[in-house]
Scaffold this active site. Structure first.
Site, PDB file in Angstrom:
ATOM      1  N   TRP A 148       7.383   2.906  63.041  1.00 29.59           N
ATOM      2  CA  TRP A 148       6.406   4.112  62.181  1.00 29.59           C
ATOM      3  C   TRP A 148       5.438   3.896  62.386  1.00 29.59           C
ATOM      4  O   TRP A 148       3.912   4.411  62.287  1.00 29.59           O
ATOM      5  CB  TRP A 148       6.782   5.042  61.321  1.00 29.59           C
ATOM      6  CG  TRP A 148       7.999   4.090  60.391  1.00 29.59           C
ATOM      7  CD1 TRP A 148       8.914   3.353  59.414  1.00 29.59           C
ATOM      8  CD2 TRP A 148       6.585   3.120  59.284  1.00 29.59           C
ATOM      9  NE1 TRP A 148       8.670   2.778  58.762  1.00 29.59           N
ATOM     10  CE2 TRP A 148       7.612   2.388  58.522  1.00 29.59           C
ATOM     11  CE3 TRP A 148       5.112   3.065  59.074  1.00 29.59           C
ATOM     12  CZ2 TRP A 148       7.175   1.524  57.270  1.00 29.59           C
ATOM     13  CZ3 TRP A 148       4.973   2.644  58.429  1.00 29.59           C
ATOM     14  CH2 TRP A 148       5.714   1.700  56.835  1.00 29.59           C
ATOM     15  N   LYS A 172      14.194   4.908  71.778  1.00 28.30           N
ATOM     16  CA  LYS A 172      14.134   5.548  70.291  1.00 28.30           C
ATOM     17  C   LYS A 172      12.744   5.783  69.835  1.00 28.30           C
ATOM     18  O   LYS A 172      12.285   4.643  68.920  1.00 28.30           O
ATOM     19  CB  LYS A 172      15.316   5.159  69.927  1.00 28.30           C
ATOM     20  CG  LYS A 172      15.370   6.566  68.410  1.00 28.30           C
ATOM     21  CD  LYS A 172      16.732   5.989  68.088  1.00 28.30           C
ATOM     22  CE  LYS A 172      16.198   5.264  66.714  1.00 28.30           C
ATOM     23  NZ  LYS A 172      15.102   6.000  65.557  1.00 28.30           N
ATOM     24  N   PRO A 173      12.084   6.622  69.616  1.00 28.81           N
ATOM     25  CA  PRO A 173      10.914   6.146  68.681  1.00 28.81           C
ATOM     26  C   PRO A 173      11.621   6.474  67.238  1.00 28.81           C
ATOM     27  O   PRO A 173      12.759   7.046  67.164  1.00 28.81           O
ATOM     28  CB  PRO A 173       9.706   7.462  68.949  1.00 28.81           C
ATOM     29  CG  PRO A 173      10.509   8.460  69.865  1.00 28.81           C
ATOM     30  CD  PRO A 173      12.275   7.871  70.544  1.00 28.81           C
ATOM     31  N   SER A 174      10.823   5.573  65.795  1.00 30.19           N
ATOM     32  CA  SER A 174      11.640   6.311  64.865  1.00 30.19           C
ATOM     33  C   SER A 174      11.440   8.295  64.523  1.00 30.19           C
ATOM     34  O   SER A 174      10.677   8.482  65.026  1.00 30.19           O
ATOM     35  CB  SER A 174      10.286   5.794  63.371  1.00 30.19           C
ATOM     36  OG  SER A 174      10.580   5.821  62.147  1.00 30.19           O
ATOM     37  N   SER A 225      11.815  -3.719  60.964  1.00 26.44           N
ATOM     38  CA  SER A 225      12.318  -4.839  59.753  1.00 26.44           C
ATOM     39  C   SER A 225      12.811  -5.526  59.649  1.00 26.44           C
ATOM     40  O   SER A 225      14.315  -5.474  60.620  1.00 26.44           O
ATOM     41  CB  SER A 225      12.248  -3.705  58.419  1.00 26.44           C
ATOM     42  OG  SER A 225      13.794  -3.559  58.895  1.00 26.44           O
ATOM     43  N   ILE A 226      12.702  -6.844  59.447  1.00 29.62           N
ATOM     44  CA  ILE A 226      14.396  -7.879  59.023  1.00 29.62           C
ATOM     45  C   ILE A 226      15.256  -7.162  58.732  1.00 29.62           C
ATOM     46  O   ILE A 226      16.314  -7.936  60.059  1.00 29.62           O
ATOM     47  CB  ILE A 226      13.606  -8.690  57.180  1.00 29.62           C
ATOM     48  CG1 ILE A 226      12.918  -9.547  58.696  1.00 29.62           C
ATOM     49  CG2 ILE A 226      15.061 -10.054  58.488  1.00 29.62           C
ATOM     50  CD1 ILE A 226      11.707 -10.792  57.209  1.00 29.62           C
ATOM     51  N   ALA A 227      15.445  -6.259  57.969  1.00 30.10           N
ATOM     52  CA  ALA A 227      16.894  -5.941  58.007  1.00 30.10           C
ATOM     53  C   ALA A 227      17.549  -5.070  59.364  1.00 30.10           C
ATOM     54  O   ALA A 227      19.072  -4.618  59.362  1.00 30.10           O
ATOM     55  CB  ALA A 227      17.165  -4.798  57.078  1.00 30.10           C
ATOM     56  N   THR A 228      16.466  -4.299  59.929  1.00 30.52           N
ATOM     57  CA  THR A 228      17.210  -3.494  60.841  1.00 30.52           C
ATOM     58  C   THR A 228      17.191  -4.885  62.342  1.00 30.52           C
ATOM     59  O   THR A 228      18.447  -4.243  63.424  1.00 30.52           O
ATOM     60  CB  THR A 228      16.153  -2.578  60.994  1.00 30.52           C
ATOM     61  OG1 THR A 228      15.615  -1.910  60.327  1.00 30.52           O
ATOM     62  CG2 THR A 228      16.121  -1.661  62.521  1.00 30.52           C
ATOM     63  N   GLU A 246      10.823  -8.392  66.704  1.00 30.57           N
ATOM     64  CA  GLU A 246       8.938  -8.289  66.407  1.00 30.57           C
ATOM     65  C   GLU A 246       9.429  -7.984  64.859  1.00 30.57           C
ATOM     66  O   GLU A 246      10.013  -6.573  64.230  1.00 30.57           O
ATOM     67  CB  GLU A 246       8.383  -7.346  67.152  1.00 30.57           C
ATOM     68  CG  GLU A 246       6.490  -8.304  66.486  1.00 30.57           C
ATOM     69  CD  GLU A 246       5.984  -7.403  65.876  1.00 30.57           C
ATOM     70  OE1 GLU A 246       6.811  -7.881  63.858  1.00 30.57           O
ATOM     71  OE2 GLU A 246       4.987  -7.066  65.429  1.00 30.57           O
ATOM     72  N   CYS A 280       1.713  -5.475  60.648  1.00 27.70           N
ATOM     73  CA  CYS A 280       2.458  -7.268  60.804  1.00 27.70           C
ATOM     74  C   CYS A 280       2.041  -8.370  60.753  1.00 27.70           C
ATOM     75  O   CYS A 280       2.027  -9.691  60.010  1.00 27.70           O
ATOM     76  CB  CYS A 280       4.124  -6.689  61.529  1.00 27.70           C
ATOM     77  SG  CYS A 280       2.981  -6.589  63.590  1.00 27.70           S
TER      78      CYS A 280
END
Length: 474
Positions: A148, A172-174, A225-228, A246, A280
């Site tokens: 996003w 798929k965009p945010s 994100s890292i979680a994603t 990334e 980032c």
């Protein structure tokens, strides 16, 4: 505003649950868009898979011509894209139009040229009576998940190399910032054959999971994100898909005693706070050698205090709002925790801006220690910390003592030191006496939990191919 999905060359309404899309500058709902249903996700992937049979065999010239046409229509509609990005993301309109649109156009034009330069290694006879050659072929269907913070830019980074290599894409965009990707879909449908580009809308659980887990998807590319990233890697493991990740960063900015302080201040004022720090590679983790620490904090604090937050359509605005209310709360919580340490001092900012919208004041924090969360964890907002260091060995160890490994910079007049330190930093990119600069010809990507794989450059193009050996007996 274009709000339909692109599936197999047709613009169609989503058949899933409606989701609100907000204007972060006001907090108002811009519109509601229906998510793709599970059946529509499947249809998009199957359309891409069917289109691959022909698109994957097209000549590099043919693919390049399509990419160049897409670049041209983006450029022609630059004002429209900039206004959509500004309204949906809160970016200053002048930044979106003057900075981002030209860079996006250049990405498509670069990969149009790169498509015609991607060669396998023509080898020879390694076994008597047999000739070997190396091919670089497309993989098939690529699922691309864009973030996003730079919705259209990241869509370009993902679409251009994948298409140039001969793959077909489901993007798929945010769900927070989908508007420019959906507009891009409208323009792309008349340029590319049906099914080559498909664009969906929806949340991770409802659309992202069935997309990335689909058995006909051969590669997943994520900026997020890292979680994603962890979730997608785990989710796709049973089907052994190639993944391209990334996953953010926490860029160390190493400032030695001999650095040009005025240049550092000017650089960090820009590179630490561009896009409201939602980048980032942002220059957010400063290490200042003790001899210049006090001077740097004083001058940088004064400079950051002059940054102007405001309405995205105001020409004088330098910082817009954060992208969502949830992210505003995340940034605010990180700063409040830093304040609570007792040793971190707020030089400027450190609070939400009163009024409508998701604004956070540009913030500089001094006195941060290596183990503080504000140094170790990505805030992803207009927040920069400063930590004092003694010597080269210490600062290299501290800079590398991070779960991230995306971007870094070194500021010094000593050429030897610049080379020594750059060689030891565990980051995908190191700038010397600057920060934040990206060009289409050079690779962008990280190490450690920042992920793997490269965006942009010929290395990025190669990531979307498979190396194959062909042997001919004669």
């Amino acid at each position: 505003m274009q709000h339909k999905l692109l599936i197999n060359g047709e613009l169609v309404s989503g058949e899933g649950e409606k989701q609100p899309v907000y204007n972060p500058a006001t907090g108002d709902v811009l519109l509601e868009i229906a998510e793709a249903s599970a059946e529509q996700v499947d249809a998009a992937v199957r359309a891409a898979d069917a289109a691959f049979a022909e698109w994957g065999q097209t000549t590099p010239k043919a693919r390049a011509e399509c990419l160049l046409k897409l670049a041209d229509v983006i450029e022609e509609n630059g004002q429209v894209f900039a206004e959509l990005e500004s309204r949906n993301c809160g970016k200053p309109l002048h930044s979106a139009f003057n900075d981002e649109i030209p860079a996006i156009v250049d990405v498509f034009r670069f990969f149009a040229g790169a498509a015609r330069c991607l060669n396998g290694l023509a080898a020879g006879e390694y076994l008597e009576g047999h000739t070997s050659m190396i091919r670089r072929d497309p993989l098939g269907v690529v699922a691309s998940i864009a973030p996003w913070n730079y919705p259209l830019m990241m869509a370009a980074w993902k679409l251009a190399p994948a298409l140039a290599a001969g793959n077909c894409v489901v993007l798929k965009p945010s769900e927070i910032t989908p508007l420019t990707a959906l507009k891009l879909a409208e323009l792309a449908k008349d340029i590319f054959p049906a099914g080559v580009i498909n664009v969906l809308f929806g949340r991770g659980k409802t659309v992202g999971d069935p997309l990335t887990g689909h058995p006909k998807v051969r590669m997943v590319s994520l900026t997020g994100s890292i979680a994603t990233g962890e979730h997608i890697i785990s989710h796709t493991a049973p089907s052994i898909k190639r993944t391209h990740m990334e996953l953010g960063g926490k860029a160390p900015v190493i400032v030695f005693d001999d650095a040009d302080i005025e240049a550092v201040v000017e650089g960090v004022r820009t590179f630490g706070y561009y896009n409201a720090g939602q980048d980032c590679t942002a220059a957010c983790r400063i290490y200042a050698q003790k001899g210049i620490y006090d001077t740097l904090v004083e001058k940088l604090g004064a400079a950051v205090a002059t940054l102007k937050s405001g309405a995205p359509d105001d020409e004088s605005t330098e910082l817009g709002p954060l992208s969502s209310l949830a992210h505003l709360e995340h940034v605010s919580k990180a700063v409040e925790e830093a304040k609570g340490t007792g040793h971190i001092k707020v030089i400027t900012g450190g609070e939400k801006r009163k009024g409508n919208g998701y604004y956070y004041a540009p913030t500089l924090l001094a006195g941060a220690l290596q183990d503080d969360a504000i140094v170790q964890k990505e805030v992803f907002g207009p927040v920069v910390s400063v930590t004092a260091f003694d010597n080269e060995e210490q600062v290299v160890n501290w800079a590398n003592d991070s779960q991230y490994g995306l971007a870094s910079s070194v500021w010094t007049k000593d050429v030897g030191r610049a080379h020594r330190v750059s060689a030891r930093l565990q980051y995908g990119c190191t700038w010397v006496n600057t920060h934040f600069m990206l060009v289409s010809e050079m690779p962008h990507g990280g190490q450690k939990l920042s992920g793997y794989g490269k965006d942009m450059s010929l290395y990025g193009l190669e990531d979307y191919t498979v190396v194959r050996h062909v042997m001919v007996k004669h």
